[in-house]
Design a protein around this motif. Sequence first.
Motif, mmCIF file in Angstrom:
data_model
loop_
_atom_site.group_PDB
_atom_site.id
_atom_site.type_symbol
_atom_site.label_atom_id
_atom_site.label_comp_id
_atom_site.label_asym_id
_atom_site.label_seq_id
_atom_site.Cartn_x
_atom_site.Cartn_y
_atom_site.Cartn_z
ATOM 1 N N LYS A 84 0.851 -1.186 0.000
ATOM 2 C CA LYS A 84 0.000 0.000 0.000
ATOM 3 C C LYS A 84 0.889 1.239 0.000
ATOM 4 O O LYS A 84 1.874 1.310 0.726
ATOM 5 C CB LYS A 84 -0.892 -0.017 1.244
ATOM 6 N N VAL A 85 0.516 2.203 -0.839
ATOM 7 C CA VAL A 85 1.157 3.510 -0.830
ATOM 8 C C VAL A 85 0.132 4.467 -0.220
ATOM 9 O O VAL A 85 -1.010 4.533 -0.669
ATOM 10 C CB VAL A 85 1.564 3.965 -2.243
ATOM 11 N N VAL A 86 0.550 5.178 0.823
ATOM 12 C CA VAL A 86 -0.346 6.093 1.538
ATOM 13 C C VAL A 86 0.156 7.516 1.328
ATOM 14 O O VAL A 86 1.313 7.825 1.619
ATOM 15 C CB VAL A 86 -0.388 5.774 3.049
ATOM 16 N N PHE A 87 -0.730 8.369 0.820
ATOM 17 C CA PHE A 87 -0.415 9.777 0.565
ATOM 18 C C PHE A 87 -1.138 10.623 1.610
ATOM 19 O O PHE A 87 -2.357 10.522 1.750
ATOM 20 C CB PHE A 87 -0.898 10.184 -0.831
ATOM 21 N N GLN A 88 -0.424 11.468 2.325
ATOM 22 C CA GLN A 88 -1.010 12.336 3.358
ATOM 23 C C GLN A 88 -1.509 13.624 2.701
ATOM 24 O O GLN A 88 -0.845 14.655 2.732
ATOM 25 C CB GLN A 88 0.017 12.613 4.454
ATOM 26 N N THR A 89 -2.695 13.571 2.142
ATOM 27 C CA THR A 89 -3.213 14.681 1.346
ATOM 28 C C THR A 89 -3.701 15.858 2.189
ATOM 29 O O THR A 89 -3.577 17.008 1.769
ATOM 30 C CB THR A 89 -4.337 14.186 0.423
ATOM 31 N N GLN A 90 -4.258 15.589 3.349
ATOM 32 C CA GLN A 90 -4.760 16.692 4.187
ATOM 33 C C GLN A 90 -3.624 17.628 4.585
ATOM 34 O O GLN A 90 -3.779 18.855 4.534
ATOM 35 C CB GLN A 90 -5.452 16.148 5.428
ATOM 36 N N TYR A 127 -0.904 18.159 2.940
ATOM 37 C CA TYR A 127 -0.505 18.884 1.732
ATOM 38 C C TYR A 127 -1.428 20.078 1.488
ATOM 39 O O TYR A 127 -0.963 21.209 1.291
ATOM 40 C CB TYR A 127 -0.504 17.944 0.520
ATOM 41 N N PHE A 128 -2.739 19.853 1.513
ATOM 42 C CA PHE A 128 -3.688 20.934 1.248
ATOM 43 C C PHE A 128 -3.663 21.995 2.350
ATOM 44 O O PHE A 128 -3.818 23.182 2.082
ATOM 45 C CB PHE A 128 -5.100 20.391 1.035
ATOM 46 N N ALA A 129 -3.458 21.576 3.584
ATOM 47 C CA ALA A 129 -3.414 22.530 4.703
ATOM 48 C C ALA A 129 -2.276 23.538 4.539
ATOM 49 O O ALA A 129 -2.411 24.698 4.944
ATOM 50 C CB ALA A 129 -3.274 21.788 6.023
ATOM 51 N N LYS A 130 -1.163 23.123 3.917
ATOM 52 C CA LYS A 130 -0.026 24.028 3.709
ATOM 53 C C LYS A 130 -0.396 25.220 2.829
ATOM 54 O O LYS A 130 0.256 26.258 2.891
ATOM 55 C CB LYS A 130 1.143 23.274 3.076
ATOM 56 N N THR A 131 -1.422 25.066 2.009
ATOM 57 C CA THR A 131 -1.851 26.158 1.129
ATOM 58 C C THR A 131 -3.243 26.654 1.527
ATOM 59 O O THR A 131 -3.947 27.240 0.705
ATOM 60 C CB THR A 131 -1.844 25.714 -0.353
ATOM 61 N N ASP A 132 -3.595 26.406 2.764
ATOM 62 C CA ASP A 132 -4.857 26.901 3.328
ATOM 63 C C ASP A 132 -6.089 26.412 2.573
ATOM 64 O O ASP A 132 -7.057 27.149 2.411
ATOM 65 C CB ASP A 132 -4.834 28.429 3.365
ATOM 66 N N ARG A 133 -6.029 25.164 2.104
ATOM 67 C CA ARG A 133 -7.169 24.580 1.397
ATOM 68 C C ARG A 133 -7.698 23.388 2.195
ATOM 69 O O ARG A 133 -6.938 22.654 2.813
ATOM 70 C CB ARG A 133 -6.773 24.105 -0.001
ATOM 71 N N LYS A 134 -9.005 23.234 2.176
ATOM 72 C CA LYS A 134 -9.626 22.082 2.817
ATOM 73 C C LYS A 134 -9.722 20.966 1.788
ATOM 74 O O LYS A 134 -9.704 21.211 0.582
ATOM 75 C CB LYS A 134 -11.019 22.436 3.325
ATOM 76 N N CYS A 135 -9.835 19.731 2.294
ATOM 77 C CA CYS A 135 -10.008 18.605 1.387
ATOM 78 C C CYS A 135 -10.976 17.597 1.992
ATOM 79 O O CYS A 135 -11.205 17.592 3.206
ATOM 80 C CB CYS A 135 -8.675 17.955 1.052
ATOM 81 N N PHE A 136 -11.516 16.762 1.157
ATOM 82 C CA PHE A 136 -12.476 15.753 1.589
ATOM 83 C C PHE A 136 -11.770 14.465 2.025
ATOM 84 O O PHE A 136 -12.211 13.789 2.938
ATOM 85 C CB PHE A 136 -13.463 15.467 0.456
ATOM 86 N N PRO A 156 -8.576 12.951 3.726
ATOM 87 C CA PRO A 156 -7.397 13.316 4.509
ATOM 88 C C PRO A 156 -6.145 12.525 4.124
ATOM 89 O O PRO A 156 -5.035 12.972 4.359
ATOM 90 C CB PRO A 156 -7.805 13.029 5.950
ATOM 91 N N TRP A 157 -6.342 11.376 3.529
ATOM 92 C CA TRP A 157 -5.229 10.606 2.975
ATOM 93 C C TRP A 157 -5.782 9.731 1.873
ATOM 94 O O TRP A 157 -6.979 9.498 1.776
ATOM 95 C CB TRP A 157 -4.478 9.776 4.021
ATOM 96 N N VAL A 158 -4.884 9.251 1.024
ATOM 97 C CA VAL A 158 -5.258 8.347 -0.063
ATOM 98 C C VAL A 158 -4.425 7.090 0.088
ATOM 99 O O VAL A 158 -3.195 7.164 0.128
ATOM 100 C CB VAL A 158 -5.010 8.999 -1.447
ATOM 101 N N ASP A 159 -5.108 5.952 0.191
ATOM 102 C CA ASP A 159 -4.448 4.643 0.232
ATOM 103 C C ASP A 159 -4.603 3.992 -1.132
ATOM 104 O O ASP A 159 -5.727 3.856 -1.609
ATOM 105 C CB ASP A 159 -5.122 3.703 1.237
ATOM 106 N N ILE A 160 -3.505 3.574 -1.717
ATOM 107 C CA ILE A 160 -3.555 2.824 -2.967
ATOM 108 C C ILE A 160 -2.919 1.468 -2.683
ATOM 109 O O ILE A 160 -1.712 1.364 -2.459
ATOM 110 C CB ILE A 160 -2.823 3.558 -4.105
#
Length: 132
Positions: free
Chosen positions: A78-84, A86-95, A97-101
């Motif tokens: 599994k590759v886990v991407f910490q997306t929340q 990443y988006f928080a660094k540019t003051d953006r919200k996301c649905f 919080p991470w993506v598991d592939i």
Amino acid sequence: MSTDTRSPVTCHVLDSSIGKPAAGVAVELQVMTSDGGAAHFQTLAKGVTNADGRCTQLWPDGDHKLERAQLTTGKMYKVVFQTQEYFAKTDRKCFYPWVDITFQVPEGHKPDEHYHIPLLLSPYSYTTYRGS
């Protein structure tokens, strides 16, 4: 013995909402294991995407230096991407919080086969595919 030190797993993250690579995304490579009980994922390596949105060395330190790093046939990874983060660094919200592939190394795979995991990302969606 091969001297190829390329990681058998790499990834690339593109932020489709801004049309640019996603730099600074924390990434983990995990493997499914079982210690006699329930199966669980264990972290093998961690990385962060570079300015081009790529993480090119996603393999445990030391395990790729002497011999060609290999994934094990039949195992799940599994590759886990910490997306929340990443988006928080540019003051953006996301649905998401991470993506598991999660992927499984198929029977008959070549020992030196490479797995590239691209991720197309926006705050409210993502897409992936097996890259080359």
